[in-house]
Enzyme design. Structure first.
Site: not given
Length: 390
Positions: A17, A19-20, A45, A58, A171, A235, A243-244, A249-250, A270, A274, A276
């Site tokens: 995917h 994003d992945k 990123e 960074e 998916k 597909f 798709d960018a 985002r997941k 990260k 971090k 997060d």
């Protein structure tokens, strides 16, 4: 009063995917830096689109890492996923690297703490959640586990050459009916998978069917009219060409499939200063140990932090009415069992290692802890201490 009967759905997305792909590249960069310097700082990123990979963020590292090494790590990540298509190819995609040095203002708070806290501080403010439940052997919600397992098996078959019809982007989505808070049956399954041109929809459906049947418990295959495979049809164009993609985002796919709260921060790209990432991992570890010890059937834990401050500002435990002891006791005792400062978390879970690329797809939780420190947050080595509280 808890509802007796309801339906709940979770989705997963494959390593291909878009994003992945970005999560994987970002975590490959984290691993590269940690392999050179265990206390490297990375906030990477990634953006992908048609035959293009872009990095920004960074970094700080005591070791020598040049642009060629970073590019090689990114391309190898894409190669391992399996992209060798005209619209996105690990070897021919344009690569742009805009990583730069970490801000000294951020570094000073993380390195030295602030105010009366001279310990190393958290890398950012925020809230992090961990969750566990006894629905599956992994102590995870069943819908997200089944969704992940379907796609993991499809990827295995694709990479082994047993199912060359499959392409990397896919998916899955699994809906369960619950009775008295327990999974009772699967009511629908959706699988959408990129495929080679010329493969019919009927063929794809029949290739997916045995994979789903093997993943789900016996007798839980959904009704035929609730088994959806590529419901929009063809597909072929997929991945970053279709798709960018962007890192982070997941976040619900990465955690509990929506069955538990999420603090909002993504994990991939990260380094473990971090919170997060690291505090979400320790929260899962604590919640899993509570459930594994039999003190609750479900457990949600929230931690909160301030940038530059070492101690957590709050510790919250909710056992959703299934607990054997008062939650306030757990809120007091858990921080005594584990140092919940950023440095304490990293030390306890052995997080300053290049262990993150493998987390980028199929969930950060519900996996098997490995000998090299990977998925250490899945260990249940606090069980004996927790049982003593009962």
């Amino acid at each position: 009063m808890a509802r007796k009967s309801y339906h709940f759905t979770s989705e997963s997305v494959s390593e291909g995917h878009p994003d992945k792909v970005c999560d994987r590249v970002s975590d490959a960069v984290v691993d590269l830096f940690l392999s050179k310097d265990p206390v490297a700082r990375v906030a990477c990123e990634t953006l992908t689109t048609t035959n293009r990979i872009v990095l920004a963020g960074e970094v700080r590292c005591a070791g020598d890492i040049d642009d060629a090494e970073i590019e090689a790590a990114a391309r190898e990540a894409v190669r391992d996923i399996g992209y060798e298509q005209d619209g996105f190819h690990w070897e021919t995609a344009e690569f742009h690297n805009y990583l730069h040095e970490q801000s000294v203002d951020i570094a000073q708070g993380v390195d030295e703490g602030t105010g009366s806290f001279t310990e190393e501080g958290a890398g950012d403010q925020g809230i992090m959640f961990g969750y566990a439940c006894d629905e599956t052997p992994e102590l995870m919600p069943a819908p997200i586990i089944y969704s992940h397992q379907i796609l993991k098996e499809m990827a295995r078959l694709r990479k082994s050459g047993e199912r060359p019809e499959f392409e990397p982007d896919a998916k899955s989505q699994v809906s369960l009916r619950y009775e008295n808070g327990r999974p009772a049956e699967v009511t629908s399954v959706v699988v959408s998978t990129q495929h080679k041109d010329g493969v019919s929809l009927d063929d794809i459906r029949e290739l997916v069917r045995p994979i789903v049947a093997d993943v789900l418990p016996n007798g839980w295959f959904p009704p035929e009219d609730e088994f959806y495979v590529n419901p929009t049809g063809k597909f072929v164009i997929g991945g970053p060409d279709g798709d960018a993609g962007l890192t982070g985002r997941k976040i619900i796919v990465d955690t509990y499939g929506g069955a538990a709260p999420h603090g909002g921060g993504a994990f991939s790209g990260k380094d473990p200063t971090k919170v997060d990432r690291s505090a979400a991992y320790i929260s899962r570890y604590l919640a899993k140990n509570v459930v594994a010890s039999g003190l609750a059937r479900k457990c949600t834990i929230q931690l909160s932090y301030a940038i530059g401050v070492a101690k957590p500002l709050s510790v919250y435990v909710d056992t959703h009415g299934t607990g054997e002891i008062d939650e306030a006791v757990l809120e007091k005792k858990l921080p005594e069992m584990v140092d919940l400062s950023p440095r304490g978390i990293r030390t306890h879970l052995q997080l300053n290692r290049p262990i993150y690329a493998r987390t980028a797809a199929y969930g950060h939780f519900g996996r098997t802890a490995s000998d090299d420190g990977g998925f250490s947050w899945e260990k249940t080595d606090l069980v004996d201490q927790l049982k003593s509280l009962a």
